[in-house]
Design an enzyme around this catalytic site. Structure first.
Site, PDB file in Angstrom:
ATOM      1  N   ASN A 181       0.839  -1.186   0.000  1.00  0.00           N
ATOM      2  CA  ASN A 181       0.000   0.000   0.000  1.00  0.00           C
ATOM      3  C   ASN A 181       0.880   1.244   0.000  1.00  0.00           C
ATOM      4  O   ASN A 181       2.071   1.186   0.314  1.00  0.00           O
ATOM      5  CB  ASN A 181      -0.905   0.029   1.241  1.00  0.00           C
ATOM      6  CG  ASN A 181      -1.880  -1.118   1.253  1.00  0.00           C
ATOM      7  OD1 ASN A 181      -2.605  -1.330   0.283  1.00  0.00           O
ATOM      8  ND2 ASN A 181      -1.905  -1.865   2.344  1.00  0.00           N
ATOM      9  N   LYS A 182       0.304   2.372  -0.351  1.00  0.00           N
ATOM     10  CA  LYS A 182       1.097   3.603  -0.417  1.00  0.00           C
ATOM     11  C   LYS A 182       1.589   4.019   0.955  1.00  0.00           C
ATOM     12  O   LYS A 182       2.724   4.472   1.108  1.00  0.00           O
ATOM     13  CB  LYS A 182       0.247   4.730  -1.038  1.00  0.00           C
ATOM     14  CG  LYS A 182       1.066   5.962  -1.391  1.00  0.00           C
ATOM     15  CD  LYS A 182       2.143   5.646  -2.421  1.00  0.00           C
ATOM     16  CE  LYS A 182       3.068   6.813  -2.666  1.00  0.00           C
ATOM     17  NZ  LYS A 182       4.235   6.421  -3.467  1.00  0.00           N
ATOM     18  N   VAL A 183       0.773   3.878   1.977  1.00  0.00           N
ATOM     19  CA  VAL A 183       1.187   4.203   3.346  1.00  0.00           C
ATOM     20  C   VAL A 183       1.185   2.902   4.144  1.00  0.00           C
ATOM     21  O   VAL A 183       0.171   2.227   4.238  1.00  0.00           O
ATOM     22  CB  VAL A 183       0.245   5.226   4.007  1.00  0.00           C
ATOM     23  CG1 VAL A 183       0.697   5.509   5.438  1.00  0.00           C
ATOM     24  CG2 VAL A 183       0.196   6.511   3.193  1.00  0.00           C
TER      25      VAL A 183
END
Length: 344
Positions: free
Chosen positions: A338-340
């Site tokens: 995931n991006k974060v």
């Protein structure tokens, strides 16, 4: 098809210009805060941790201040107090929303440290809000999961931080970085040959030393997350202490170096050793000397060693994106990521 990752790689010259324009006028702010400290502690994870390695080498080599990479688990898992009086703690997070990093920077402040945030999340991000001083990069929104422009702008912010803590460098060198990066985006070197040299290989060793070590770590991470390669990022000093045994016909080496500096001769010698043993050595940077010793080579930036990492990673990013597509992988959304990323 143009991937988001490829588009964001191309946005780096503009992102670097904007970030440097915003942060260079703030060197005096950094200086006033840093004057109250002696040592630096970097707090980061993932790509930001690789950026912190650059910051450590830069500040130790050019400012003469001791630096360390922090272990967030001391704060978040073991919940121990540490005497951080006289420490400048620097938290790095592209989003500014990684809870572990926010909590650790806040913990560092409670332990007596002065604190700096480096983030692309803006001044309203949790990391920026908890810090005494926030150096916010201006990369714009990054949509691809593999970080590209947020990484290089972090390096730019770390260079500004280094100026503030007294690094003995020519600040004018920073103004050359965006143009050098733009040139690499347009002409990364023999990209097709390096891509084909990695197709079908289960793993790769990525090695550099000194200022280039951060690039080796970051390129290895990109190849892991976007191409699913077993990529090992190592200092060439550590590589020679044993892991070089894994370099063979099925495990090539990618060797990274600036076009100048004290680590270049050792990198060239390593390339000659690898190819002499019948394995492939792909160069990134290192000028004509490394290119001549390598099986195939990607270009490096025409920049002094201390700012070269902002350019050195760019051909590696292009390699990662091109290899992922060649392998039938979507580099914008690698599996399981995931991006974060939140950790405890």
């Amino acid at each position: 098809m143009t991937t988001k990752m490829r588009s964001e790689i191309a946005e780096q010259p503009a992102a670097l210009r904007a970030t440097l324009d915003a942060l260079l006028p703030r060197v005096d702010e950094v200086r006033r805060l840093a004057e109250q400290t002696r040592h630096l502690l970097f707090v980061a994870r993932g790509t930001s941790d690789n950026a912190a390695v650059y910051g450590r080498y830069l500040i130790e080599a050019r400012a003469g201040r001791m630096c360390a990479l922090g272990a967030p688990s001391i704060a978040t898992t073991y919940r121990r107090r540490v005497d951080l009086d006289g420490v400048l703690a620097v938290g790095l997070s592209q989003s500014g929303r990684t809870e572990e990093i926010v909590e650790t920077l806040d913990w560092a402040k409670s332990c007596g440290a002065k604190t700096v945030a480096i983030t692309n999340g803006g001044p309203a991000s949790p990391l920026a809000e908890v810090a005494d001083l926030a150096l916010c990069t201006l990369a714009g929104e990054e949509k691809a999961v593999p970080a590209t422009k947020t990484y290089t702008t972090q390096l730019a912010a770390l260079a500004v931080l280094a100026l503030g803590v007294g690094a003995d460098v020519n600040a004018d060198d920073l103004q050359r970085v965006p143009d050098a990066v733009e040139k690499l985006v347009d002409d990364p070197g023999d990209l097709a040959a390096v891509v084909e040299g990695l197709v079908g290989k289960p793993g790769v060793v990525v090695s550099g030393r000194g200022f280039a070590f951060s690039t080796a770590l970051e390129l290895a991470l990109k190849l892991k997350e976007a191409c699913y390669l077993h990529a090992m990022g190592l200092s060439y000093a550590d590589l020679l202490h044993g892991p070089i045994a894994v370099v063979d016909e099925d495990t090539p080496a990618i060797l990274v170096a600036a076009g100048e500096g004290p680590t270049l001769p050792g990198t060239v010698a390593l390339a000659e050793r690898v190819t002499g043993a019948g394995a492939s050595a792909f160069g990134v940077g290192g000028g004509t000397a490394l290119a001549a010793a390598a099986t195939a080579a990607l270009n490096g930036p025409d920049l002094p060693e201390w700012v070269a990492p902002m350019g050195l990673i760019v051909p590696g990013q292009l390699l990662t994106e091109a290899l992922a597509r060649r392998l039938g992988i979507d580099p914008d959304a690698p599996r399981g990521l995931n991006k974060v990323t939140q950790t405890d």
